[in-house]
Write a protein that holds these residues in place. Structure first.
Motif, PDB file in Angstrom:
ATOM      1  N   ARG A 114      44.617  32.471  52.716  1.00  0.00           N
ATOM      2  CA  ARG A 114      44.840  33.925  52.666  1.00  0.00           C
ATOM      3  C   ARG A 114      45.629  34.312  51.425  1.00  0.00           C
ATOM      4  NH1 ARG A 114      46.540  35.856  58.697  1.00  0.00           N
ATOM      5  NH2 ARG A 114      44.671  35.207  59.775  1.00  0.00           N
ATOM      6  N   ARG A 158      42.988  33.499  48.177  1.00  0.00           N
ATOM      7  CA  ARG A 158      41.557  33.855  48.091  1.00  0.00           C
ATOM      8  C   ARG A 158      41.315  34.948  47.050  1.00  0.00           C
ATOM      9  NH1 ARG A 158      41.295  36.883  53.966  1.00  0.00           N
ATOM     10  NH2 ARG A 158      43.109  38.136  53.511  1.00  0.00           N
ATOM     11  N   THR A 159      42.166  36.009  47.040  1.00  0.00           N
ATOM     12  CA  THR A 159      41.936  37.110  46.102  1.00  0.00           C
ATOM     13  C   THR A 159      42.190  36.690  44.650  1.00  0.00           C
ATOM     14  OG1 THR A 159      42.438  38.715  47.823  1.00  0.00           O
ATOM     15  CG2 THR A 159      42.575  39.488  45.540  1.00  0.00           C
ATOM     16  N   VAL A 204      39.177  34.392  43.684  1.00  0.00           N
ATOM     17  CA  VAL A 204      37.896  35.089  43.488  1.00  0.00           C
ATOM     18  C   VAL A 204      37.962  35.927  42.211  1.00  0.00           C
ATOM     19  CG1 VAL A 204      36.422  36.929  44.408  1.00  0.00           C
ATOM     20  CG2 VAL A 204      37.188  35.087  45.906  1.00  0.00           C
ATOM     21  N   SER A 205      39.102  36.576  41.979  1.00  0.00           N
ATOM     22  CA  SER A 205      39.250  37.406  40.790  1.00  0.00           C
ATOM     23  C   SER A 205      39.166  36.554  39.518  1.00  0.00           C
ATOM     24  CB  SER A 205      40.598  38.134  40.861  1.00  0.00           C
ATOM     25  OG  SER A 205      40.780  38.918  39.725  1.00  0.00           O
ATOM     26  N   TYR A 235      35.608  35.392  39.131  1.00  0.00           N
ATOM     27  CA  TYR A 235      34.739  36.501  38.728  1.00  0.00           C
ATOM     28  C   TYR A 235      34.873  36.746  37.228  1.00  0.00           C
ATOM     29  CZ  TYR A 235      32.845  41.122  38.041  1.00  0.00           C
ATOM     30  OH  TYR A 235      32.111  42.172  37.560  1.00  0.00           O
ATOM     31  N   ARG A 236      36.113  36.700  36.765  1.00  0.00           N
ATOM     32  CA  ARG A 236      36.325  36.962  35.338  1.00  0.00           C
ATOM     33  C   ARG A 236      35.832  35.800  34.467  1.00  0.00           C
ATOM     34  NH1 ARG A 236      42.145  40.170  35.702  1.00  0.00           N
ATOM     35  NH2 ARG A 236      41.351  41.717  37.141  1.00  0.00           N
ATOM     36  N   GLN A 278      29.792  38.352  41.057  1.00  0.00           N
ATOM     37  CA  GLN A 278      30.574  38.377  42.298  1.00  0.00           C
ATOM     38  C   GLN A 278      30.132  37.283  43.272  1.00  0.00           C
ATOM     39  OE1 GLN A 278      33.188  40.402  42.989  1.00  0.00           O
ATOM     40  NE2 GLN A 278      33.483  39.769  45.119  1.00  0.00           N
ATOM     41  N   GLU A 296      32.347  34.019  44.437  1.00  0.00           N
ATOM     42  CA  GLU A 296      32.705  33.729  45.840  1.00  0.00           C
ATOM     43  C   GLU A 296      32.221  32.342  46.254  1.00  0.00           C
ATOM     44  OE1 GLU A 296      31.952  36.778  48.677  1.00  0.00           O
ATOM     45  OE2 GLU A 296      33.058  38.283  47.536  1.00  0.00           O
ATOM     46  N   ALA A 327      34.629  29.937  44.718  1.00  0.00           N
ATOM     47  CA  ALA A 327      35.937  29.990  45.391  1.00  0.00           C
ATOM     48  C   ALA A 327      35.875  29.233  46.722  1.00  0.00           C
ATOM     49  CB  ALA A 327      36.345  31.441  45.622  1.00  0.00           C
ATOM     50  N   GLN A 328      34.774  29.381  47.429  1.00  0.00           N
ATOM     51  CA  GLN A 328      34.623  28.651  48.696  1.00  0.00           C
ATOM     52  C   GLN A 328      34.585  27.148  48.437  1.00  0.00           C
ATOM     53  OE1 GLN A 328      31.982  30.049  51.625  1.00  0.00           O
ATOM     54  NE2 GLN A 328      33.015  32.021  51.669  1.00  0.00           N
ATOM     55  N   ARG A 375      37.242  44.477  30.314  1.00  0.00           N
ATOM     56  CA  ARG A 375      36.551  43.327  30.942  1.00  0.00           C
ATOM     57  C   ARG A 375      35.572  42.688  29.961  1.00  0.00           C
ATOM     58  NH1 ARG A 375      35.817  46.112  36.190  1.00  0.00           N
ATOM     59  NH2 ARG A 375      37.214  45.109  37.676  1.00  0.00           N
ATOM     60  N   ILE A 419      37.379  40.659  27.327  1.00  0.00           N
ATOM     61  CA  ILE A 419      37.850  39.362  27.865  1.00  0.00           C
ATOM     62  C   ILE A 419      36.670  38.423  28.040  1.00  0.00           C
ATOM     63  CG2 ILE A 419      38.885  38.230  29.879  1.00  0.00           C
ATOM     64  CD1 ILE A 419      40.551  40.795  30.308  1.00  0.00           C
ATOM     65  N   LYS A 441      48.163  35.782  31.481  1.00  0.00           N
ATOM     66  CA  LYS A 441      48.439  37.218  31.660  1.00  0.00           C
ATOM     67  C   LYS A 441      48.412  37.640  33.128  1.00  0.00           C
ATOM     68  CE  LYS A 441      49.199  41.419  30.664  1.00  0.00           C
ATOM     69  NZ  LYS A 441      49.801  41.575  31.975  1.00  0.00           N
ATOM     70  N   TYR A 442      47.407  37.187  33.850  1.00  0.00           N
ATOM     71  CA  TYR A 442      47.229  37.715  35.216  1.00  0.00           C
ATOM     72  C   TYR A 442      47.892  36.864  36.291  1.00  0.00           C
ATOM     73  CZ  TYR A 442      43.951  40.863  32.994  1.00  0.00           C
ATOM     74  OH  TYR A 442      43.398  41.816  32.181  1.00  0.00           O
TER      75      TYR A 442
END
Lengths: 160, 193
Positions: free
Chosen positions: B25, B28-29, B32-33, B36-37, B42, B46, B49-50, B131, B134, B149-150
């Motif tokens: 939990r 995960r975000t 995935v983010s 994705y980048r 998307q 995912e 990430a899984q 985006r 990057i 950065k993130y």
């Protein structure tokens, strides 16, 4: 410090992770170099701009799909563990098998003669008889003995 | 008191699946983010990430806390993303800084003068431009910028994830930010008066 060396120092200076010495060096250079000072200001602004990108969220089904895959894990793992032994185990078993075949193919070695068991009583008797054995030739040819009557077996057959 | 990531992972190793749920939990975000980048898709992000979470779960019995959990997590993610991009399993995005990306909706034909709508459109256009800039970076520079950065990881952690020295990482970051500064000059350079 020259502009080239700033390449390895400027980012750590701007994000606050530079050491005190590095910070002083960078500040001294920035005070003297307009181009690097402009770059540093624009890097700061750039980092603010990069924050404008919203964080991408997982889809609503993401959690459920992952939980389903996790739930399937132990069952799948046990099946595979039976079908596919670990490489280390397989290697060890193969090695053992090869060694067994190799050892069984060797010609049988002649076993060394087992040592004659000597118990302490026999050894003691032999030591007692040593003087007799040493004089055996004399006793065997001693004519006077032939004139003696035959000894009785009750004495244990010993010649003294 | 909240358990550290390492402690949670050690609990997972001991058979506590609820601790894995907490880690999952929490990450995960960001994961995935990040993905994705990296791959700009998307569904692909995912899936990857899984796969990252599954690999961590499968390796739980052998887990040894030799590095930060985030270093391990992003290293797996990074390797999977690079492999996916190089294998072409996921569509490699050819990014043009002049063309709008797929995540950008076409401009509305009719102007909408409702308050806030225009601002929202401007913000969306700016985000899309950022985006794309990057995404146009070389893979390693892109990953370095994302992690620095993130996710604000330490230089040591990022260097481990990217398998390079810290000095190489600092040069990599400098070049990446310099490229972004040039590409995003309209957003970065203050208007001349």
């Amino acid at each position: 410090m020259n502009c080239e060396r700033m390449e390895g120092r400027l980012i750590a200076y701007l994000d606050g992770r530079a050491s005190r010495t590095e910070r002083r060096e960078v500040e001294a250079h920035l005070a003297a170099c307009v181009a690097c000072r402009t770059r540093a200001e624009e890097f700061r602004r750039l980092w603010g701009v990069l924050d404008e990108v919203p964080v991408e969220q997982p889809s609503p089904s993401f959690d459920a799909r992952l939980r389903a895959r996790l739930a399937a894990e132990p069952a799948r793992a046990s099946v595979w563990s039976w079908l596919m032994p670990s490489p280390r185990l397989a290697f060890a078993v193969s090695l053992l098998l090869i060694l067994s075949v190799w050892i069984s193919s060797l010609p049988p070695a002649t076993p060394p003669a087992p040592p004659t068991p000597v118990n302490s009583e026999a050894e003691f008797r032999m030591i007692n008889d040593l003087p007799v054995l040493e004089d055996y030739d004399v006793l065997a040819n001693f004519e006077a003995l032939s004139e003696l009557p035959p000894s009785k077996p009750a004495s244990g057959g010993r010649v003294m | 008191m909240a358990r550290s990531d390492v402690q949670l992972m050690l609990d997972v190793k001991a058979g506590d699946d609820a601790s894995f749920e907490l880690l999952f939990r929490k990450y995960r975000t960001p994961l995935v983010s990040f993905l994705y980048r990296m791959v700009r898709d998307q569904a692909a992000a995912e899936d990857l990430a899984q796969e990252v979470f599954l690999r961590i779960y499968r390796a739980r019995k052998k887990y040894a806390p030799s590095a930060k959990f985030t270093t391990w997590l992003f290293r797996i993610a990074m390797n999977l993303a690079l492999n996916a991009l190089r294998d072409g399993r996921f569509r490699q995005m050819e990014v043009s800084l002049d063309q709008p990306g797929e995540d950008e909706r076409p401009a509305m034909d009719l102007p909408d003068h409702r308050p806030g709508v225009e601002q929202e459109l401007v913000a969306r256009d700016r985000a899309a431009l950022i985006r794309r800039a990057i995404q146009a970076l070389p893979e390693k520079q892109r990953a370095a910028v994302l992690l620095h950065k993130y996710y604000e990881l330490d230089y040591d952690d990022i260097a481990r994830i990217l398998e390079c020295s810290q000095s190489a990482l600092k040069s990599l970051l400098f070049r990446a930010y310099e490229t972004l500064r040039v590409q995003l000059a309209p957003l970065v350079t203050p208007p001349r008066t």
